[in-house]
Motif scaffolding. Structure first.
Motif, short mmCIF file in Angstrom:
data_model
loop_
_atom_site.label_atom_id
_atom_site.label_comp_id
_atom_site.label_asym_id
_atom_site.label_seq_id
_atom_site.Cartn_x
_atom_site.Cartn_y
_atom_site.Cartn_z
N THR A 1 -8.21 -17.64 -41.30
CA THR A 1 -9.45 -17.08 -41.82
C THR A 1 -10.66 -17.40 -40.93
O THR A 1 -11.79 -17.14 -41.33
CB THR A 1 -9.73 -17.57 -43.26
N SER A 2 -10.41 -17.91 -39.75
CA SER A 2 -11.53 -18.12 -38.83
C SER A 2 -12.11 -16.76 -38.46
O SER A 2 -11.40 -15.74 -38.45
CB SER A 2 -11.06 -18.86 -37.58
N PHE A 3 -13.37 -16.73 -38.15
CA PHE A 3 -14.01 -15.47 -37.78
C PHE A 3 -13.29 -14.83 -36.60
O PHE A 3 -13.01 -13.63 -36.60
CB PHE A 3 -15.49 -15.68 -37.45
N GLU A 4 -12.99 -15.64 -35.61
CA GLU A 4 -12.34 -15.13 -34.40
C GLU A 4 -10.99 -14.49 -34.71
O GLU A 4 -10.66 -13.41 -34.21
CB GLU A 4 -12.17 -16.26 -33.38
N LYS A 5 -10.20 -15.14 -35.55
CA LYS A 5 -8.88 -14.62 -35.91
C LYS A 5 -9.01 -13.33 -36.74
O LYS A 5 -8.29 -12.36 -36.52
CB LYS A 5 -8.11 -15.70 -36.68
N MET A 6 -9.95 -13.35 -37.69
CA MET A 6 -10.13 -12.17 -38.54
C MET A 6 -10.70 -11.00 -37.75
O MET A 6 -10.39 -9.84 -38.05
CB MET A 6 -11.01 -12.52 -39.73
N LYS A 7 -11.51 -11.27 -36.75
CA LYS A 7 -12.08 -10.20 -35.92
C LYS A 7 -10.98 -9.46 -35.16
O LYS A 7 -11.10 -8.26 -34.90
CB LYS A 7 -13.12 -10.77 -34.96
N GLU A 8 -9.90 -10.15 -34.84
CA GLU A 8 -8.76 -9.53 -34.13
C GLU A 8 -7.80 -8.81 -35.06
O GLU A 8 -6.98 -8.03 -34.61
CB GLU A 8 -7.98 -10.62 -33.39
#
Length: 160
Positions: free
Chosen positions: A92-99
């Motif tokens: 649920t990190s922003f970076e992971k969710m952005k991908e």
């Protein structure tokens, strides 16, 4: 306000928000889609002690995601082991969710959301409002906030 502005720009179902200056005035006056942000937040804050309402703040999630995820689990009556908790933090990190197309809305039709105007998952940073607000806008917002949110004990973190 900044996030809503960019969301409304890319969302073809909503009215064009106009320039930042136009949107700022509309937002301050509560003349945006849905309802006045001030009324929305104040209304839910006033209900938090009568109903099961959990307030989460993006800034807190950015600062300590594990703690905030634990808060959600406890609110739901769940107990998560460390492995599961760590996996949720990672996923649920922003970076992971952005991908992730399931969360970044990249699979939504361009007739609904035009990601080239502004991606759904834009920056994920705290304090970006300072790159948009003029000093005069900040003062105007603060004054409106004082009037509209009088008696509300909610504390917003504006930077980390």
């Amino acid at each position: 306000m900044v996030s809503y502005f960019y969301f409304q720009r890319m969302n073809q179902v909503l009215l064009d928000p106009g320039t930042w200056e136009e949107y700022f005035e509309a937002f301050i006056d509560g003349k945006v889609g849905w309802v006045s942000w001030f009324d929305h937040v104040k209304g839910w804050w006033e209900k938090k002690d009568r109903y099961q309402v959990l307030f989460l703040f993006y800034e807190d999630i950015k600062k300590d995601p594990k703690h905030e995820i634990q808060k959600v689990a406890q609110f739901m009556g769940k107990n998560l082991d460390e492995t599961v908790l760590d996996k949720i933090v990672q996923e649920t990190s922003f970076e992971k969710m952005k991908e992730n197309p399931m969360t970044n809305h990249s699979t939504v039709s361009k007739s609904i959301r035009v990601q080239s105007i502004s991606p759904f998952m834009r920056k994920g940073t705290v304090g970006d409002w300072k790159n948009h607000f003029t000093v005069a806008q900040n003062e105007k917002f603060d004054e409106k906030y004082r009037k509209k949110m009088e008696g509300i004990t909610i504390n917003f973190c504006l930077e980390l």
